[in-house]
Design an enzyme around this catalytic site. Structure first.
Site, short mmCIF file in Angstrom:
data_model
loop_
_atom_site.label_atom_id
_atom_site.label_comp_id
_atom_site.label_asym_id
_atom_site.label_seq_id
_atom_site.Cartn_x
_atom_site.Cartn_y
_atom_site.Cartn_z
N SER A 67 41.13 35.92 46.96
CA SER A 67 42.27 35.97 47.89
C SER A 67 41.97 36.87 49.08
CB SER A 67 43.48 36.51 47.15
OG SER A 67 43.19 37.80 46.66
N CYS B 148 38.67 35.93 41.33
CA CYS B 148 40.06 36.36 41.52
C CYS B 148 40.78 36.21 40.18
CB CYS B 148 40.71 35.47 42.58
SG CYS B 148 42.43 35.86 42.90
N ASN B 149 41.17 37.32 39.58
CA ASN B 149 41.89 37.25 38.30
C ASN B 149 43.26 36.63 38.46
OD1 ASN B 149 40.25 39.01 36.25
ND2 ASN B 149 40.17 40.06 38.21
N CYS C 209 41.38 43.45 38.40
CA CYS C 209 41.50 42.81 39.71
C CYS C 209 40.19 43.11 40.42
CB CYS C 209 42.69 43.41 40.47
SG CYS C 209 42.72 42.99 42.24
N HIS D 254 39.44 43.59 43.36
CA HIS D 254 39.48 44.59 44.43
C HIS D 254 39.23 46.01 43.90
CE1 HIS D 254 41.39 41.40 46.79
NE2 HIS D 254 41.34 42.17 47.86
#
Ligand code: DGL
Length: 262
Positions: A13, A75-76, A186, A188
């Site tokens: 994302s 992306c989880n 996540c 990130h």
């Protein structure tokens, strides 16, 4: 000139999937990679599962039209429904998804207390709930929804009072009893490892899932006889739906970012 054809496409994302990309390049350096961050639509965690499925399909289409030979959904928050739809749409394509690294955490810390940080959508999703149920007997797994945390990474803020204040507020209530591991659910969050370490102290192991994703990609490429034999190292290129030079610079900077602490 380097031949950058038939890349492995890596999609998130936003910029978080670059933490996965770094592990893929370490594990499979001969492959070419094409990274796409959908920062224009980030965060996915506040969207409906249908919107996330649509955005994932759009991203996959864009990447496959550029000749990608495999797709890593880094992306989880891409829900099980999104992954199922991608697999149905592209039945022969090697598609590797992501899930919080609960399995290695529970295996390495039997009976332990494990914090799992992720977006609210990941925490609620059936994929995670199923995974948690599978390991609930082996360890105490405590999910913590961290809405707003990925946004710091999207802005290139990886340390400092603002993000560390956020983390302190979120994690402090759980730190009164010692914890054994922190799972970064996540993609990130690995960029915030140093900031997280400063809050949780030296003891807990901080675990992310990128090594497992890299091994999974390797297996899938082997099965399909698509591994790039080399010997030259492959190339890595970046694209972002926010088509701004600053975004591409930030992606490069995160790709070469040296983690602060082990
Ligand atoms: N990196 C994404 C993940 O792993 C962030 C999700 C979001 O956009 O909310 O879940």
């Amino acid at each position: 000139m380097a031949d950058c054809r038939a890349p492995v496409a890596v999609f998130d994302s936003g910029l978080g999937g670059i933490s996965v990309l770094r592990e893929l390049v370490r594990t499979l350096p001969m492959e070419n990679y094409l990274y796409f961050g959908d920062s224009l639509h980030a965060p996915y965690g506040t969207k409906t599962p249908e919107e996330v499925t649509q955005l994932s399909l759009q991203a996959a289409q864009k990447l496959l039209s550029q000749g990608a030979k495999a797709l890593v959904v880094a992306c989880n928050t891409a829900t099980s429904a999104a992954i199922r739809t991608l697999r149905k749409t592209y039945p022969t394509l090697a598609i590797v998804g992501t899930e919080p690294a609960i399995k290695p955490a529970a295996e390495r810390h039997p009976g332990g207390r494990i914090l799992m940080l992720a977006t609210a959508m990941t925490v609620q999703e059936e994929k995670f709930q199923r995974l948690k149920a599978q390991y609930d007997e082996q360890a105490q797994i405590i999910p913590i929804a961290c809405s707003g945390l990925m946004e710091y990474v999207e802005q290139g803020i990886l340390r400092g009072p603002e993000v560390e204040g956020y983390l302190l507020d979120k994690l402090e209530p759980y730190l009164k009893v010692p914890i054994d591991a922190v799972v970064l659910g996540c993609t990130h969050y690995p960029f915030l490892r140093g900031a997280i370490r400063r809050i949780v102290g030296r003891r807990p192991e901080i675990i992310d899932g990128s090594f497992g994703i890299a091994r999974q990609l390797q297996r899938r490429l082997e099965e399909q006889q698509l591994l790039n034999p080399g010997p030259e190292a492959g190339c890595v290129s970046f694209q972002n739906s926010l088509d701004e030079p600053e975004m591409l610079e930030l992606m490069q900077a995160l790709f070469s970012y040296e983690d602060e602490t082990p």
